[in-house]
Structure formats: C-alpha cells, structure tokens
Design a protein around this motif. Structure first.
Motif, mmCIF file in Angstrom:
data_model
loop_
_atom_site.group_PDB
_atom_site.id
_atom_site.type_symbol
_atom_site.label_atom_id
_atom_site.label_comp_id
_atom_site.label_asym_id
_atom_site.label_seq_id
_atom_site.Cartn_x
_atom_site.Cartn_y
_atom_site.Cartn_z
ATOM 1 N N ALA A 33 22.721 32.006 23.660
ATOM 2 C CA ALA A 33 22.500 31.394 22.353
ATOM 3 C C ALA A 33 21.983 29.962 22.483
ATOM 4 O O ALA A 33 21.117 29.531 21.714
ATOM 5 C CB ALA A 33 23.800 31.423 21.543
ATOM 6 N N LEU A 34 22.488 29.210 23.457
ATOM 7 C CA LEU A 34 21.993 27.843 23.664
ATOM 8 C C LEU A 34 20.542 27.850 24.131
ATOM 9 O O LEU A 34 19.738 27.019 23.690
ATOM 10 C CB LEU A 34 22.876 27.121 24.682
ATOM 11 N N ALA A 35 20.202 28.786 25.014
ATOM 12 C CA ALA A 35 18.814 28.876 25.478
ATOM 13 C C ALA A 35 17.875 29.178 24.317
ATOM 14 O O ALA A 35 16.774 28.612 24.225
ATOM 15 C CB ALA A 35 18.699 29.952 26.550
ATOM 16 N N ARG A 37 18.247 28.281 21.351
ATOM 17 C CA ARG A 37 18.186 27.105 20.485
ATOM 18 C C ARG A 37 17.632 25.886 21.220
ATOM 19 O O ARG A 37 17.712 24.758 20.706
ATOM 20 C CB ARG A 37 19.587 26.819 19.930
ATOM 21 N N ASP A 38 17.089 26.099 22.410
ATOM 22 C CA ASP A 38 16.448 25.038 23.186
ATOM 23 C C ASP A 38 17.421 23.912 23.528
ATOM 24 O O ASP A 38 17.074 22.736 23.506
ATOM 25 C CB ASP A 38 15.224 24.483 22.445
ATOM 26 N N VAL A 39 18.670 24.298 23.836
ATOM 27 C CA VAL A 39 19.685 23.342 24.261
ATOM 28 C C VAL A 39 19.916 23.543 25.751
ATOM 29 O O VAL A 39 20.200 24.658 26.191
ATOM 30 C CB VAL A 39 21.003 23.550 23.486
ATOM 31 N N THR A 40 19.799 22.503 26.542
ATOM 32 C CA THR A 40 20.005 22.651 27.977
ATOM 33 C C THR A 40 21.486 22.870 28.275
ATOM 34 O O THR A 40 22.360 22.292 27.622
ATOM 35 C CB THR A 40 19.515 21.417 28.749
ATOM 36 N N SER A 41 21.766 23.706 29.259
ATOM 37 C CA SER A 41 23.158 24.008 29.598
ATOM 38 C C SER A 41 23.267 24.401 31.056
ATOM 39 O O SER A 41 22.302 24.863 31.678
ATOM 40 C CB SER A 41 23.712 25.136 28.716
ATOM 41 N N VAL A 42 24.482 24.225 31.588
ATOM 42 C CA VAL A 42 24.858 24.704 32.918
ATOM 43 C C VAL A 42 26.150 25.485 32.750
ATOM 44 O O VAL A 42 27.104 24.985 32.150
ATOM 45 C CB VAL A 42 25.059 23.550 33.906
ATOM 46 N N THR A 43 26.182 26.713 33.250
ATOM 47 C CA THR A 43 27.371 27.556 33.153
ATOM 48 C C THR A 43 27.981 27.708 34.541
ATOM 49 O O THR A 43 27.294 28.153 35.478
ATOM 50 C CB THR A 43 27.016 28.937 32.566
#
Length: 435
Positions: A33-35, A37-43
């Motif tokens: 979902a973050l991807a 919405r163009d939100v950078t994330s690290v899981t």
C-alpha cells in the motif's frame, strides 16, 4: 536517488519515510500500500521467510500443511494483494454453502446459519431454540462482562454450551468466560448500539456471511501470497534482518539492525506483543510494559490423511466432550486436497498438550479423529506454537495504558481486528494515514 513523496529529502537504502517491522501479511500489505502511494519504506523481518503466522509446508500427493490460517475470505483487499502477487490463476475457491458441525453428545450436529437449519438442527433442543428467540427480553450486553456471561444471559446456557463456546472459544483457544466483551467482541457492542438488541443483527450477519466473498486458498499453500509479495518488493523487504531497538533522533527514529541502522519519519510495528514490547522499551516504556502483559494461547496443528469423505467446513468440539481436539478443518471438501484434514489442539484450557512430543500430539489427534469420523487418520505433519493465538482475556485491560509517541504505530491483531482480511484492511488504513 529517489525522493520521498512530499518531503523533498533524498533517500538511500537506510533512510525512508516509513520503517515497517515485520513481514507477515500485515507488514507486506502495508509495504504494498505504501508503494502504491509513492511513500518510501523499508520492511524488516527477523525470519528468513516472509509470512509470519501464514506458514505452509507442501507435502506429498498435493497435500499442504497449513500451520497457520488455512483459508481466507476473498475480500477486495485480499483480491488486490492476490493480483499484486500474480496469483489470480492459482486461487482455490471453496463452496461457501458447505455445512459446519459441532461434535456434541457423541455426534456431529449442524451449525445453523439460516432459519431452515435453525429449525431442523439437533444441535439445539427445542427449549433452547425458544430461549434464543427470547433474547429481546434480556438486558443489554455490558462492555466489561465476559463473552460467556453475556451470551448465556442473552441466549441461554444451552446455546452457549453447544454453539458459542465450541465455535468462538475453540477458534481462539480461549475460555469465553475470561474474554471481556470490549476487547474480544467489540462488534457485538456496535451491533447492540445500532439495533438495540442482538438477535436480529446476528441473524442478518450470519445470513450475510453466507453471501460474503468466498473462502479461498492458493495452490501450494497460503504462504505463496506473502512469498510473492516479498519477492515483488525485494527492494523494500529485508528478510533475515531483525529490528533490535528503536531510538529517537530529533523528530525522526532510528531502528537498529545487525546490518546497520534504518532512519525513518514513522515506524509501524506489525509484530507480536512480546517483540513490540522489547522494541518500545527505549521510546515508550509505559506502552512496552503494557504490551508485555498480554497473554497468548498455545496451539498444536496436526495435518492428517484419511479415507473419510465427509463434505463440509469441518467441526468444532463441545468442551464437555471427553476430547482434547478443539476442531478439525476438512481440506478434502474445501479445496480438493484429497483426504486432507487438519486438527487443532491446545488453547488456554489445555496448555500442557503443547509440551508433549509432536508424535504423541499427533497420536491423540488421529485417535480422536477416528472416534468422531469413524475412519482412520494418518499423521503427516505436527506443528506446535506456544504463543499462537492472542487470548483476548483479562490481560487485554493493559491496552488501556498504551501511550505511543507520535510517529510510532501498532498495526497488529492484538490492537485491531483479527483474521487476514482484517489485517489487510488495517494496513491500507495505516498507509492512507501515513501518506
């Protein structure tokens, strides 16, 4: 280098808008979902495989040991994840009209999901059916009373013993008399507030559930879904990389890992309560202490092969029966896995069974299956988890002390809805908030 949406700040692999701790289905749904919405994330995931409680082990002859959830409802959120993972063609769809049974008084008796079944089933004797219909004459359910007390008072002792206790208590491995309504069944309070009484909305909900998205699995096991999502987002998901601590760094957070720190504006924890408590000790000690008080129930999952050929979802076992099995799912009729049945044992009332050797647990499951189904069973896999299911018991009062700092979010089955569809819905809501 990529630029984070809305921040104007350059990011590298250890700097993100959001750090997600845990690559179970919640963490991976949030990553997706973050991807979008163009939100950078690290899981970050401590294990070498994605999935969390979704744990599948393919066996011979097309059987699959599902050591966690064995099916999910194909809600819109699940459907979106399946398509994102490229698994649409591998869906296995169950017939939602199959019956569910309770083993009571030495026989399998059908659970009533509609009025005709309610009238004909011998799971409830005639006097218990009249008592159920008298529910509008009883008082309101109270948030602080137990689920067991509320159901007995509203629908009678027989309906509780034969229907609610084996299905609801058996599903969570808990004693409904130790499960406060406000933590275990908040939906019950919402329905009461909307309708004034419970019988009508519960019947409507039961009927609607039969018209809900169908139960599904995936060829080769449900774990293929988190595996495929982790592979798709390999640039964001780090397997075998445990988060070991969280510290405040000005207005941002630093999440420690063996491979170096990850810095983020927001941290979302999707891990079990004990792991979340360990991580929050430095930034939210009161919340960490509260989470450390939550209890989990143990569960043993036994996958068996049998020549039994019954059609249905399976059965739950009434607690007054002389069996240790909580329930059995019939994968044979659900998903065409010929001869496969999965038994569940343990729970709050039988914690000692998970201290036994796996072969002994398997023998108990097979013997009890034969007693119920009148057919031999052959054990193919035994999985034991001492902290499998949130108990939703008195310890959940500790959640009232949660006081998380800005930028820390819990997206978990102990603070919101259980079940895979509920986890996916929460992940999407959290992504909307963070975006």
């Amino acid at each position: 280098m990529p630029v984070a949406a809305g921040t104007g700040r350059e990011r590298d692999g250890n700097d993100a808008d959001v750090a997600v701790v845990g690559a179970g289905i919640t963490g991976l749904a949030l990553t997706h979902a973050l991807a979008e919405r163009d939100v950078t994330s690290v899981t970050l995931e401590a294990a070498d495989e994605a999935g969390g409680v979704i744990d599948s082990k393919p066996l011979d002859d097309g059987l699959v040991a599902e050591r966690g959830p064995n099916r999910v409802r194909l809600t819109d959120g699940i459907e979106r994840l399946v398509d994102a993972a490229g698994l649409r063609e591998d869906l296995l769809v169950a017939d939602d009209d199959l019956p569910l049974y309770v083993y009571a008084g030495g026989s399998l008796r059908e659970v009533p999901f509609d009025l005709p079944t309610f009238l004909r089933t011998d799971l409830l004797p005639w006097y218990a059916k009249f008592r159920v219909l008298a529910e509008p004459l009883t008082g309101d359910v109270r948030p602080d009373e137990s689920v067991g007390h509320a159901v007995r008072r509203s629908f009678g002792r027989t309906a509780y013993r034969n229907l609610v206790e084996p299905i609801y208590g058996g599903t969570y491995g808990s004693d409904p008399d130790r499960m406060p309504v406000k933590h275990a069944l908040p939906a019950l309070l919402r329905m009461q507030g909307e309708h004034g009484r419970l019988l009508r909305p519960l019947l409507q909900r039961a009927i609607a559930d039969r018209e809900a998205p169908p139960p599904v699995s995936i060829t080769g096991g449900l774990q293929r879904l988190p595996d495929a999502l982790a592979a798709r987002y390999a640039d964001r998901v780090r397997l075998g990389t445990p988060a070991t601590g969280i510290e405040r760094a000005g207005e941002r957070y630093v999440v420690s890992t063996p491979d170096g720190p990850v810095t983020a504006d927001e941290v979302v924890l999707t891990v079990p309560a004990p792991a979340a408590a360990d991580l929050l000790g430095g930034v939210a000690p009161t919340s960490a202490a509260a989470l450390g008080e939550l209890t989990y129930n143990p569960l043993a999952v036994v996958t068996m092969y049998s020549d039994a050929r019954r059609e249905g979802f399976g059965y739950q076992v009434r607690r007054t029966e002389s069996l240790r099995t909580l329930g059995v799912s019939w994968h044979h009729s659900l998903f065409g896995r010929t001869g496969q049945y999965t038994a569940y044992l343990g729970g709050m009332e039988d914690e000692k069974i998970v201290e036994m050797a796996p072969e002994d647990v398997g023998e108990i499951a097979a013997d009890e299956f034969e007693a119920v189904m009148d057919a031999a069973a052959h054990v193919r896999d035994v999985s034991i988890d001492r902290h499998a299911l949130p108990a939703y018991d008195e310890s959940w009062a500790a959640l009232d002390r949660l006081d998380l700092p800005d930028g820390i979010t819990l997206a978990t089955n102990y603070t919101a809805r259980v079940g895979v569809p509920g986890r996916v819905r929460e992940a999407e809501c959290v992504a909307d908030d963070l975006a």
